[in-house]
Design an enzyme around this catalytic site. Structure first.
Site, PDB file in Angstrom:
ATOM      1  N   THR A  28       0.698  -1.044   0.002  1.00 24.04           N
ATOM      2  CA  THR A  28       0.055  -0.161   0.010  1.00 24.04           C
ATOM      3  C   THR A  28       0.880   1.104  -0.227  1.00 24.04           C
ATOM      4  O   THR A  28       1.965   1.200   0.735  1.00 24.04           O
ATOM      5  CB  THR A  28      -0.834  -0.228   1.162  1.00 24.04           C
ATOM      6  OG1 THR A  28      -1.617  -1.309   1.245  1.00 24.04           O
ATOM      7  CG2 THR A  28      -1.640   1.088   1.171  1.00 24.04           C
ATOM      8  N   GLU A 103      -0.593  -5.402   6.106  1.00 27.80           N
ATOM      9  CA  GLU A 103       0.785  -5.541   5.353  1.00 27.80           C
ATOM     10  C   GLU A 103       1.623  -6.541   6.471  1.00 27.80           C
ATOM     11  O   GLU A 103       2.362  -7.189   5.684  1.00 27.80           O
ATOM     12  CB  GLU A 103       1.823  -4.041   5.426  1.00 27.80           C
ATOM     13  CG  GLU A 103       0.996  -3.238   4.437  1.00 27.80           C
ATOM     14  CD  GLU A 103       1.577  -1.807   4.682  1.00 27.80           C
ATOM     15  OE1 GLU A 103       1.442  -1.267   3.572  1.00 27.80           O
ATOM     16  OE2 GLU A 103       2.013  -1.465   5.504  1.00 27.80           O
TER      17      GLU A 103
END
Ligand code: 5RP
Length: 217
Positions: A28, A103
């Protein structure tokens, strides 16, 4: 050379690590976005992607890349993502975009974590970038008090809710001399969901975009 160009250089160099039929873990942020945009050219060659945020998932889908639920893959051959700070040991601070919980999950299930960044992200000691910590809303004040006790200056990220419905404390004033120890210590605070230190599971490859091209370690 601009930082944007350096991010692009790092993102492009990551394609050397992608194999035909891979399911690719995708990060991201602005650097990861360059990677996603490039991945569109490979979409017929990969089997899909696992996204680390709603934003990346939407960007992948806009490019016609199939997004696969992390629960439906046993492991990923590769995960490509940016960072807010990185050391030569490939310890990272992540979470500037508030996506570090997902993540960390994608990193955990990946065999190879390729971190891509412009070379301004390389530091000797982690902590100048305020450390993002995702917390359960009920624990916000408690966790903030514990952070003050260890010398941190936590700041609630304004008008921000994570993809998981939680809050972010950005912690200033930390000099993270032992990232593994600090990650473990902060993970143990009640109400902490995820700390933005990636040291227990660091990156495997660090690609820094620089004036002279990608620097790979
Ligand atoms: C998002 C992240 C990003 O990877 C990090 O913030 C770097 O972002 P950018 O590539 O825009 O500099 O951890 O949670």
């Amino acid at each position: 050379m601009s930082l944007e160009k350096k991010k692009q250089i790092a993102a492009e160099a990551a394609f050397d690590y992608i194999q035909v039929n891979d399911i690719v873990g995708v990060g991201t942020g602005s650097t990861a976005n360059y990677f996603i945009d490039g991945l569109a050219k490979l979409k017929g060659k990969i089997d899909g992607a696992v996204a680390s945020s709603v934003a990346s998932s939407e960007r992948l889908k806009q490019h016609g890349i199939e997004v696969i639920d992390a629960n439906n893959v046993a492991s990923l051959p590769i995960y490509v993502d940016g960072a807010d700070e990185a050391t030569v040991h490939k310890h990272l601070i992540k979470g500037g975009g508030g996506a570090h919980t997902r993540e960390k999950i994608v990193a955990a299930i990946s065999e190879k974590f390729v971190c891509i960044a412009d070379d301004s992200k390389l530091v000797d000691v982690l902590g100048e970038f305020p450390l993002p910590i995702e917390v359960i809303p009920m624990s916000r004040s408690y966790v903030a008090r514990q952070l003050v006790k260890i010398g941190g200056a936590p700041e609630l990220r304004e008008d921000f809710v994570t993809d998981n419905g939680n809050l972010i404390l950005d912690v200033h004033n930390l000099q993270i001399l032992n990232p593994v120890e600090m990650e473990q210590q902060l993970n143990n605070l009640a109400g902490v969901v995820t700390v933005g230190i990636f040291a227990i599971r660091p990156a495997d490859v660090l690609i820094l975009g620089s004036d002279s091209g990608p620097k790979i370690s």
